[in-house]
Scaffold this motif. Sequence first.
Motif, PDB file in Angstrom:
ATOM      1  N   UNK A  34     -92.650  37.948  18.395  1.00  0.00           N
ATOM      2  CA  UNK A  34     -91.688  37.182  17.604  1.00  0.00           C
ATOM      3  C   UNK A  34     -90.353  37.904  17.602  1.00  0.00           C
ATOM      4  N   UNK A  35     -89.303  37.172  18.014  1.00  0.00           N
ATOM      5  CA  UNK A  35     -87.935  37.701  17.963  1.00  0.00           C
ATOM      6  C   UNK A  35     -87.158  36.840  16.991  1.00  0.00           C
ATOM      7  N   UNK A  36     -86.576  37.452  15.984  1.00  0.00           N
ATOM      8  CA  UNK A  36     -85.869  36.672  14.979  1.00  0.00           C
ATOM      9  C   UNK A  36     -84.455  37.174  14.788  1.00  0.00           C
ATOM     10  N   UNK A  37     -83.571  36.236  14.511  1.00  0.00           N
ATOM     11  CA  UNK A  37     -82.248  36.574  14.001  1.00  0.00           C
ATOM     12  C   UNK A  37     -82.184  36.038  12.583  1.00  0.00           C
ATOM     13  N   UNK A  38     -81.533  36.749  11.713  1.00  0.00           N
ATOM     14  CA  UNK A  38     -81.469  36.323  10.324  1.00  0.00           C
ATOM     15  C   UNK A  38     -80.269  36.939   9.636  1.00  0.00           C
ATOM     16  N   UNK A  39     -79.718  36.211   8.665  1.00  0.00           N
ATOM     17  CA  UNK A  39     -78.688  36.773   7.800  1.00  0.00           C
ATOM     18  C   UNK A  39     -79.304  37.338   6.529  1.00  0.00           C
ATOM     19  N   UNK A  40     -80.598  37.062   6.326  1.00  0.00           N
ATOM     20  CA  UNK A  40     -81.310  37.641   5.185  1.00  0.00           C
ATOM     21  C   UNK A  40     -81.880  38.984   5.641  1.00  0.00           C
ATOM     22  N   UNK A  41     -81.086  40.030   5.512  1.00  0.00           N
ATOM     23  CA  UNK A  41     -81.487  41.298   6.108  1.00  0.00           C
ATOM     24  C   UNK A  41     -82.731  41.856   5.422  1.00  0.00           C
ATOM     25  N   UNK A  42     -82.970  41.477   4.161  1.00  0.00           N
ATOM     26  CA  UNK A  42     -84.199  41.937   3.511  1.00  0.00           C
ATOM     27  C   UNK A  42     -85.433  41.399   4.224  1.00  0.00           C
ATOM     28  N   UNK A  43     -85.301  40.254   4.903  1.00  0.00           N
ATOM     29  CA  UNK A  43     -86.424  39.731   5.680  1.00  0.00           C
ATOM     30  C   UNK A  43     -86.710  40.630   6.877  1.00  0.00           C
ATOM     31  N   UNK A  44     -85.659  41.044   7.572  1.00  0.00           N
ATOM     32  CA  UNK A  44     -85.841  41.958   8.693  1.00  0.00           C
ATOM     33  C   UNK A  44     -86.437  43.267   8.207  1.00  0.00           C
ATOM     34  N   UNK A  45     -85.985  43.724   7.042  1.00  0.00           N
ATOM     35  CA  UNK A  45     -86.496  44.974   6.488  1.00  0.00           C
ATOM     36  C   UNK A  45     -87.983  44.863   6.170  1.00  0.00           C
ATOM     37  N   UNK A  46     -88.390  43.696   5.713  1.00  0.00           N
ATOM     38  CA  UNK A  46     -89.795  43.491   5.350  1.00  0.00           C
ATOM     39  C   UNK A  46     -90.675  43.205   6.558  1.00  0.00           C
TER      40      UNK A  46
END
Length: 308
Positions: free
Chosen positions: A187-199
């Motif tokens: 899974x490769x994701x881009x997101x502006x919710x950086x807490x999601x990437x952190x989690x």
Amino acid sequence: MSPIIAVEGLTKTYASGFQALKGVDLAINRGEIFALLGPNGAGKTTLISIVCGIVNPTGGVVKVGGHDVVRDYRAARSLIGLVPQELTTDMFETVWNTVSFSRGLFGKPNNPALVEKVLRDLSLWEKRDSKIMALSGGMKRRVMIAKALSHEPQVLFLDEPTAGVDVELRRSMWDMVRRLQETGVTVILTTHYIEEAEEMADRVGVIRQGEIVVVEEKAALMRKLGRRQLTLHLREPLAALPPDLADPALELSADGCELTYTFDAQADHGGVAELLRRLAERGIDFKDLQTSESSLEDIFVSLVRGRP
């Protein structure tokens, strides 16, 4: 094990002369969740679009599952599921037909059992006969994910997948992403919710002005680039720091009631203990203290601003 996605020397210059990508090298491992972060205009969408076969590169090589995305584009594209940021689907079609049709586009045989499983996993089963136009924004986003999963891809790109959806729906989507990872999907994701990437992410890549500035395991990145702060709430306010305590890492608040010490936890080597000893020697007492550390968002902001 060879990476599922291998990018070497990738460049993209548009007809206008704008260079969106400048010699990007990137390897994404099988079965990982990889977060690609960067400000608007950094090159995230161009990079994803080239890997997915939507945009042609100017130079370099991209392989998915060992297949060149230009020379062997059919084999490469069949391994990829893409959930774009925009909602692009027939609003007058039903959920069931939309997902089934997407599977057929990749030459996959009809498989009602698999389509049912995908819809149930995304809490869309009760909406299977509803037209897309009748769904909420969050449900439409789920349909886009269902379409991307309909042909059983090995790689799933999620471009801002939770934009505009509520917290409960966002959480259920990430539960689904974890289940996909457990089955071996990358899974490769881009997101502006950086807490999601952190989690969620196993590794993080940051792109800035068309160049990859860092790729690192999330935990290692936060250890390497993170900073910690010790805040001391003083018992008596100070008018100014004593000259012998002057230190760029030590800051006195405007009201003189707080001292903040910023340090690298990996390289401090007793700096906190030394600071407390020196304060005690000068009779500077504190009534409370607290510590904090950099979040992934703090690190991201420093990287995109060009500060390592």
